[in-house]
Write a protein that holds these residues in place. Structure first.
Motif, PDB file in Angstrom:
ATOM      1  N   THR A  89      10.161  -3.252  12.239  1.00 48.92           N
ATOM      2  CA  THR A  89      10.229  -4.456  13.075  1.00 48.92           C
ATOM      3  C   THR A  89      11.365  -5.326  12.550  1.00 48.92           C
ATOM      4  N   ILE A  90      12.027  -6.021  13.451  1.00 48.51           N
ATOM      5  CA  ILE A  90      13.214  -6.784  13.049  1.00 48.51           C
ATOM      6  C   ILE A  90      13.204  -8.176  13.670  1.00 48.51           C
ATOM      7  N   ASP A  91      13.631  -9.151  12.859  1.00 48.01           N
ATOM      8  CA  ASP A  91      13.955 -10.489  13.350  1.00 48.01           C
ATOM      9  C   ASP A  91      15.465 -10.586  13.328  1.00 48.01           C
ATOM     10  N   HIS A  92      16.068 -10.907  14.451  1.00 46.51           N
ATOM     11  CA  HIS A  92      17.517 -11.056  14.516  1.00 46.51           C
ATOM     12  C   HIS A  92      17.858 -12.495  14.120  1.00 46.51           C
ATOM     13  N   THR A  93      18.483 -12.659  12.955  1.00 47.10           N
ATOM     14  CA  THR A  93      18.818 -13.985  12.454  1.00 47.10           C
ATOM     15  C   THR A  93      19.632 -14.754  13.491  1.00 47.10           C
ATOM     16  N   HIS A  94      19.272 -16.006  13.713  1.00 47.95           N
ATOM     17  CA  HIS A  94      19.902 -16.929  14.668  1.00 47.95           C
ATOM     18  C   HIS A  94      19.619 -16.560  16.121  1.00 47.95           C
ATOM     19  N   ASP A  95      18.808 -15.549  16.367  1.00 48.72           N
ATOM     20  CA  ASP A  95      18.397 -15.168  17.716  1.00 48.72           C
ATOM     21  C   ASP A  95      16.879 -15.304  17.824  1.00 48.72           C
ATOM     22  N   SER A  96      16.151 -14.940  16.763  1.00 48.46           N
ATOM     23  CA  SER A  96      14.694 -15.111  16.739  1.00 48.46           C
ATOM     24  C   SER A  96      14.369 -16.600  16.689  1.00 48.46           C
TER      25      SER A  96
ATOM     26  N   ALA B  36       0.851  -1.202   0.000  1.00 52.06           N
ATOM     27  CA  ALA B  36       0.000   0.000   0.000  1.00 52.06           C
ATOM     28  C   ALA B  36       0.884   1.248   0.000  1.00 52.06           C
ATOM     29  N   PRO B  37       0.485   2.280  -0.735  1.00 46.85           N
ATOM     30  CA  PRO B  37       1.292   3.505  -0.756  1.00 46.85           C
ATOM     31  C   PRO B  37       1.230   4.245   0.577  1.00 46.85           C
ATOM     32  N   VAL B  38       2.336   4.903   0.895  1.00 47.08           N
ATOM     33  CA  VAL B  38       2.422   5.691   2.126  1.00 47.08           C
ATOM     34  C   VAL B  38       1.497   6.896   2.015  1.00 47.08           C
ATOM     35  N   ASP B  39       0.813   7.204   3.090  1.00 42.39           N
ATOM     36  CA  ASP B  39      -0.016   8.406   3.157  1.00 42.39           C
ATOM     37  C   ASP B  39       0.916   9.574   3.477  1.00 42.39           C
ATOM     38  N   HIS B  40       1.192  10.413   2.489  1.00 43.34           N
ATOM     39  CA  HIS B  40       2.160  11.509   2.635  1.00 43.34           C
ATOM     40  C   HIS B  40       1.551  12.786   3.198  1.00 43.34           C
ATOM     41  N   ARG B  41       0.265  12.802   3.475  1.00 47.06           N
ATOM     42  CA  ARG B  41      -0.386  14.043   3.903  1.00 47.06           C
ATOM     43  C   ARG B  41       0.194  14.634   5.181  1.00 47.06           C
ATOM     44  N   ALA B  42       0.720  13.815   6.080  1.00 43.93           N
ATOM     45  CA  ALA B  42       1.231  14.324   7.354  1.00 43.93           C
ATOM     46  C   ALA B  42       2.710  14.712   7.287  1.00 43.93           C
ATOM     47  N   GLY B  43       3.356  14.540   6.144  1.00 45.81           N
ATOM     48  CA  GLY B  43       4.763  14.907   6.024  1.00 45.81           C
ATOM     49  C   GLY B  43       5.676  13.872   6.656  1.00 45.81           C
ATOM     50  N   LYS B  44       6.720  14.358   7.310  1.00 44.53           N
ATOM     51  CA  LYS B  44       7.703  13.451   7.921  1.00 44.53           C
ATOM     52  C   LYS B  44       7.059  12.645   9.040  1.00 44.53           C
ATOM     53  N   ARG B  45       7.570  11.430   9.232  1.00 39.01           N
ATOM     54  CA  ARG B  45       7.031  10.522  10.245  1.00 39.01           C
ATOM     55  C   ARG B  45       8.083  10.216  11.305  1.00 39.01           C
ATOM     56  N   PRO B  46       7.692  10.137  12.572  1.00 37.62           N
ATOM     57  CA  PRO B  46       8.637   9.656  13.584  1.00 37.62           C
ATOM     58  C   PRO B  46       8.855   8.151  13.374  1.00 37.62           C
ATOM     59  N   VAL B  47      10.052   7.692  13.684  1.00 41.65           N
ATOM     60  CA  VAL B  47      10.404   6.283  13.475  1.00 41.65           C
ATOM     61  C   VAL B  47      10.454   5.571  14.818  1.00 41.65           C
ATOM     62  N   LEU B  48       9.864   4.390  14.854  1.00 41.31           N
ATOM     63  CA  LEU B  48       9.840   3.557  16.049  1.00 41.31           C
ATOM     64  C   LEU B  48      10.420   2.196  15.672  1.00 41.31           C
ATOM     65  N   LEU B  49      11.401   1.708  16.428  1.00 44.14           N
ATOM     66  CA  LEU B  49      12.004   0.401  16.180  1.00 44.14           C
ATOM     67  C   LEU B  49      11.434  -0.608  17.161  1.00 44.14           C
ATOM     68  N   TYR B  50      10.898  -1.709  16.641  1.00 46.52           N
ATOM     69  CA  TYR B  50      10.392  -2.795  17.486  1.00 46.52           C
ATOM     70  C   TYR B  50      11.342  -3.970  17.346  1.00 46.52           C
ATOM     71  N   SER B  51      12.063  -4.270  18.412  1.00 46.78           N
ATOM     72  CA  SER B  51      12.987  -5.397  18.456  1.00 46.78           C
ATOM     73  C   SER B  51      12.493  -6.330  19.552  1.00 46.78           C
ATOM     74  N   PRO B  52      12.036  -7.535  19.195  1.00 47.24           N
ATOM     75  CA  PRO B  52      11.347  -8.383  20.168  1.00 47.24           C
ATOM     76  C   PRO B  52      12.203  -8.978  21.273  1.00 47.24           C
ATOM     77  N   GLY B  53      13.496  -8.999  21.150  1.00 47.24           N
ATOM     78  CA  GLY B  53      14.325  -9.554  22.209  1.00 47.24           C
ATOM     79  C   GLY B  53      14.652 -11.024  21.985  1.00 47.24           C
ATOM     80  N   LEU B  54      15.402 -11.583  22.902  1.00 41.94           N
ATOM     81  CA  LEU B  54      15.914 -12.943  22.786  1.00 41.94           C
ATOM     82  C   LEU B  54      14.801 -13.959  22.544  1.00 41.94           C
ATOM     83  N   HIS B  55      14.946 -14.731  21.483  1.00 48.62           N
ATOM     84  CA  HIS B  55      14.055 -15.820  21.081  1.00 48.62           C
ATOM     85  C   HIS B  55      12.681 -15.349  20.599  1.00 48.62           C
ATOM     86  N   GLY B  56      12.459 -14.056  20.462  1.00 49.97           N
ATOM     87  CA  GLY B  56      11.188 -13.548  19.964  1.00 49.97           C
ATOM     88  C   GLY B  56      11.243 -13.334  18.455  1.00 49.97           C
TER      89      GLY B  56
END
Length: 127
Positions: free
Chosen positions: A82-89, A41-61
């Motif tokens: 969102t990120i999966d840490h290879t060999h940790d997730s 889906a295309p990004v809704d650009h009406r609000a301009g710049k977006r704050p960035v949030l990183l979701y890292s689930p932690g060990l074995h998540g």
């Protein structure tokens, strides 16, 4: 492996996003439903710049475990990575079909203190 969540527009022509490959079928054959997101889906650009949030689930998540958690801030204007840490997730399936599993040892456990090392409550008095 990463996924992005963001406020989108014109979603009616985009397929519903499925949980990450490793989360689509749970043990026992339970299939998870599509998410509230849409793939491509295309990004809704009406609000301009977006704050960035990183979701890292932690060990074995895995990033798929936090789908509902990340969809809320994405629907409120955040770009959520969102990120999966290879060999940790728990497991990671890449777009080319390569499947990598967790190679990390179990997380640390707290040893039970021996009776001689247990703390005893102390009392204090003020006059």
């Amino acid at each position: 492996m990463v996924s992005l969540g963001y406020p989108a527009t014109y979603t009616s022509h985009c397929p519903a996003a499925l949980p990450s490959n490793s989360q689509q079928v749970l043990p026992g054959g339970v299939t998870l439903p599509p998410t509230a997101g849409h793939t491509g889906a295309p990004v809704d650009h009406r609000a301009g710049k977006r704050p960035v949030l990183l979701y890292s689930p932690g060990l074995h998540g895995s990033r798929g475990q936090g789908t509902a958690l990340v969809q809320d801030p994405a629907s409120r204007g955040y770009l959520v990575v969102t990120i999966d840490h290879t060999h940790d997730s728990s497991d990671v399936v890449f777009p080319d079909g390569r499947h990598e599993v967790n190679t990390m040892p179990p997380g640390p456990t707290r040893p039970t203190p021996s009776p001689s090392r247990r703390r005893t409550p102390t009392s204090s008095s003020t006059s």
